[in-house]
Design a protein around this motif. Structure first.
Motif, PDB file in Angstrom:
ATOM      1  N   LEU A   1       0.829  -1.203   0.000  1.00 62.02           N
ATOM      2  CA  LEU A   1       0.000   0.000   0.000  1.00 62.02           C
ATOM      3  C   LEU A   1       0.868   1.258   0.000  1.00 62.02           C
ATOM      4  N   LEU A   2       1.989   1.244   0.697  1.00 58.32           N
ATOM      5  CA  LEU A   2       2.916   2.367   0.655  1.00 58.32           C
ATOM      6  C   LEU A   2       3.415   2.594  -0.772  1.00 58.32           C
ATOM      7  N   ILE A   3       3.759   1.518  -1.456  1.00 60.36           N
ATOM      8  CA  ILE A   3       4.230   1.621  -2.842  1.00 60.36           C
ATOM      9  C   ILE A   3       3.110   2.153  -3.740  1.00 60.36           C
ATOM     10  N   VAL A   4       1.885   1.723  -3.505  1.00 59.22           N
ATOM     11  CA  VAL A   4       0.742   2.240  -4.271  1.00 59.22           C
ATOM     12  C   VAL A   4       0.636   3.749  -4.079  1.00 59.22           C
ATOM     13  N   HIS A   5       0.760   4.205  -2.854  1.00 58.21           N
ATOM     14  CA  HIS A   5       0.708   5.647  -2.592  1.00 58.21           C
ATOM     15  C   HIS A   5       1.807   6.385  -3.345  1.00 58.21           C
ATOM     16  N   ILE A   6       3.017   5.867  -3.280  1.00 59.68           N
ATOM     17  CA  ILE A   6       4.140   6.521  -3.947  1.00 59.68           C
ATOM     18  C   ILE A   6       3.917   6.554  -5.458  1.00 59.68           C
ATOM     19  N   MET A   7       3.484   5.429  -6.022  1.00 54.22           N
ATOM     20  CA  MET A   7       3.246   5.366  -7.467  1.00 54.22           C
ATOM     21  C   MET A   7       2.098   6.283  -7.887  1.00 54.22           C
ATOM     22  N   LEU A   8       1.035   6.294  -7.125  1.00 50.79           N
ATOM     23  CA  LEU A   8      -0.113   7.142  -7.432  1.00 50.79           C
ATOM     24  C   LEU A   8       0.279   8.614  -7.397  1.00 50.79           C
ATOM     25  N   GLN A   9       1.018   8.978  -6.380  1.00 53.33           N
ATOM     26  CA  GLN A   9       1.479  10.363  -6.273  1.00 53.33           C
ATOM     27  C   GLN A   9       2.375  10.717  -7.461  1.00 53.33           C
ATOM     28  N   GLY A  10       3.302   9.838  -7.782  1.00 50.01           N
ATOM     29  CA  GLY A  10       4.208  10.090  -8.896  1.00 50.01           C
ATOM     30  C   GLY A  10       3.499  10.139 -10.242  1.00 50.01           C
ATOM     31  N   MET A  11       2.571   9.233 -10.460  1.00 47.01           N
ATOM     32  CA  MET A  11       1.866   9.182 -11.749  1.00 47.01           C
ATOM     33  C   MET A  11       0.986  10.409 -11.948  1.00 47.01           C
ATOM     34  N   THR A  12       0.292  10.844 -10.901  1.00 43.34           N
ATOM     35  CA  THR A  12      -0.582  12.010 -11.060  1.00 43.34           C
ATOM     36  C   THR A  12       0.236  13.289 -11.251  1.00 43.34           C
ATOM     37  N   ALA A  13       1.371  13.398 -10.575  1.00 42.48           N
ATOM     38  CA  ALA A  13       2.236  14.566 -10.765  1.00 42.48           C
ATOM     39  C   ALA A  13       2.851  14.551 -12.160  1.00 42.48           C
ATOM     40  N   THR A  14       3.286  13.390 -12.621  1.00 43.56           N
ATOM     41  CA  THR A  14       3.874  13.274 -13.957  1.00 43.56           C
ATOM     42  C   THR A  14       2.848  13.570 -15.034  1.00 43.56           C
ATOM     43  N   LYS A  15       1.629  13.133 -14.841  1.00 50.79           N
ATOM     44  CA  LYS A  15       0.566  13.420 -15.809  1.00 50.79           C
ATOM     45  C   LYS A  15       0.364  14.929 -15.941  1.00 50.79           C
ATOM     46  N   GLU A  16       0.488  15.621 -14.844  1.00 44.87           N
ATOM     47  CA  GLU A  16       0.284  17.072 -14.855  1.00 44.87           C
ATOM     48  C   GLU A  16       1.508  17.836 -15.363  1.00 44.87           C
ATOM     49  N   LEU A  17       2.704  17.444 -14.918  1.00 46.58           N
ATOM     50  CA  LEU A  17       3.911  18.234 -15.203  1.00 46.58           C
ATOM     51  C   LEU A  17       4.832  17.627 -16.254  1.00 46.58           C
TER      52      LEU A  17
ATOM     53  N   ARG B   1      13.922  18.263 -10.120  1.00 45.99           N
ATOM     54  CA  ARG B   1      12.773  18.942  -9.488  1.00 45.99           C
ATOM     55  C   ARG B   1      13.203  20.132  -8.645  1.00 45.99           C
ATOM     56  N   ASP B   2      14.248  20.821  -9.130  1.00 42.18           N
ATOM     57  CA  ASP B   2      14.683  22.044  -8.462  1.00 42.18           C
ATOM     58  C   ASP B   2      13.650  23.141  -8.716  1.00 42.18           C
ATOM     59  N   GLY B   3      13.629  24.100  -7.863  1.00 39.94           N
ATOM     60  CA  GLY B   3      12.723  25.223  -8.036  1.00 39.94           C
ATOM     61  C   GLY B   3      11.402  25.005  -7.339  1.00 39.94           C
ATOM     62  N   ASP B   4      10.483  25.888  -7.632  1.00 43.23           N
ATOM     63  CA  ASP B   4       9.194  25.893  -6.944  1.00 43.23           C
ATOM     64  C   ASP B   4       8.084  25.185  -7.719  1.00 43.23           C
ATOM     65  N   ARG B   5       8.388  24.629  -8.866  1.00 44.70           N
ATOM     66  CA  ARG B   5       7.357  24.000  -9.681  1.00 44.70           C
ATOM     67  C   ARG B   5       6.873  22.714  -9.021  1.00 44.70           C
ATOM     68  N   LYS B   6       5.588  22.716  -8.657  1.00 39.19           N
ATOM     69  CA  LYS B   6       4.963  21.551  -8.037  1.00 39.19           C
ATOM     70  C   LYS B   6       3.613  21.348  -8.689  1.00 39.19           C
ATOM     71  N   PRO B   7       3.089  20.136  -8.614  1.00 39.41           N
ATOM     72  CA  PRO B   7       1.758  19.908  -9.172  1.00 39.41           C
ATOM     73  C   PRO B   7       0.727  20.788  -8.470  1.00 39.41           C
ATOM     74  N   SER B   8      -0.174  21.353  -9.245  1.00 35.08           N
ATOM     75  CA  SER B   8      -1.197  22.224  -8.660  1.00 35.08           C
ATOM     76  C   SER B   8      -2.608  21.714  -8.921  1.00 35.08           C
ATOM     77  N   GLY B   9      -2.722  20.620  -9.657  1.00 31.58           N
ATOM     78  CA  GLY B   9      -4.045  20.067  -9.960  1.00 31.58           C
ATOM     79  C   GLY B   9      -4.665  19.381  -8.750  1.00 31.58           C
TER      80      GLY B   9
ATOM     81  N   TYR C   1     -10.450   9.930  -0.815  1.00 28.81           N
ATOM     82  CA  TYR C   1      -9.681  11.180  -0.829  1.00 28.81           C
ATOM     83  C   TYR C   1      -9.547  11.705  -2.259  1.00 28.81           C
ATOM     84  N   LEU C   2      -9.219  10.822  -3.196  1.00 29.15           N
ATOM     85  CA  LEU C   2      -9.054  11.261  -4.590  1.00 29.15           C
ATOM     86  C   LEU C   2     -10.348  11.822  -5.167  1.00 29.15           C
ATOM     87  N   ALA C   3     -11.480  11.259  -4.730  1.00 30.39           N
ATOM     88  CA  ALA C   3     -12.780  11.735  -5.210  1.00 30.39           C
ATOM     89  C   ALA C   3     -13.236  12.992  -4.484  1.00 30.39           C
ATOM     90  N   GLY C   4     -12.566  13.357  -3.410  1.00 34.32           N
ATOM     91  CA  GLY C   4     -12.927  14.563  -2.671  1.00 34.32           C
ATOM     92  C   GLY C   4     -14.170  14.405  -1.813  1.00 34.32           C
TER      93      GLY C   4
END
Length: 137
Positions: free
Chosen positions: A21-37, A46-54, A109-112
């Protein structure tokens, strides 16, 4: 050779599943950020202030952080119960409740979904309390 009480502990599979489940969290976080950025951002330093904002990437990041807040307590309790024993199985039930609630928490959580998500989080906390009570009494 490992001690037989460790080999026979019913907590070990739950601990293993908690790592999955920890790995699922890490992968989910990474995949959603990569999809956005994009993959260049993900592969870069990942230097600088650029972070996912979606919304979804932010929720995945917060859900992962929330998991990691309670995870050390779960691991400590599960290993303590492995060593000390759980004569009535109450701690084992608590561990399964914690894991089930943490799995259910992700899509909520993902569905809000606000209030049900909070109740599920409280359920996971109740699982930890059940594990703790076995150690204390």
């Amino acid at each position: 050779m490992q001690p037989t009480f460790l080999a026979a502990s019913p907590f070990l599979p739950i601990i293993g599943l908690s790592v999955v489940l920890l790995i699922v969290h890490i992968m989910l976080q990474g995949m959603t950020a990569t999809k956005e950025l994009g993959t260049d951002w993900n592969a870069g330093p990942r230097d600088g202030d650029r972070k996912p904002s979606g919304k979804i990437a932010g929720r995945a990041e917060r859900a992962s952080a929330n998991y990691r807040e309670t995870y050390p307590a779960f691991i400590a309790l599960a290993f303590s119960l492995t060593l000390a024993g759980d004569p009535h199985g109450f701690g084992l039930i608590g561990a399964w409740v914690w894991l089930a609630c943490r799995i259910i928490y992700i899509p909520l959580y993902l569905a809000g979904i606000p209030y049900i998500r909070s109740l599920v989080w409280l359920g996971s906390l109740a699982g930890l309390v059940a594990m703790l009570l076995v150690l204390l009494f």
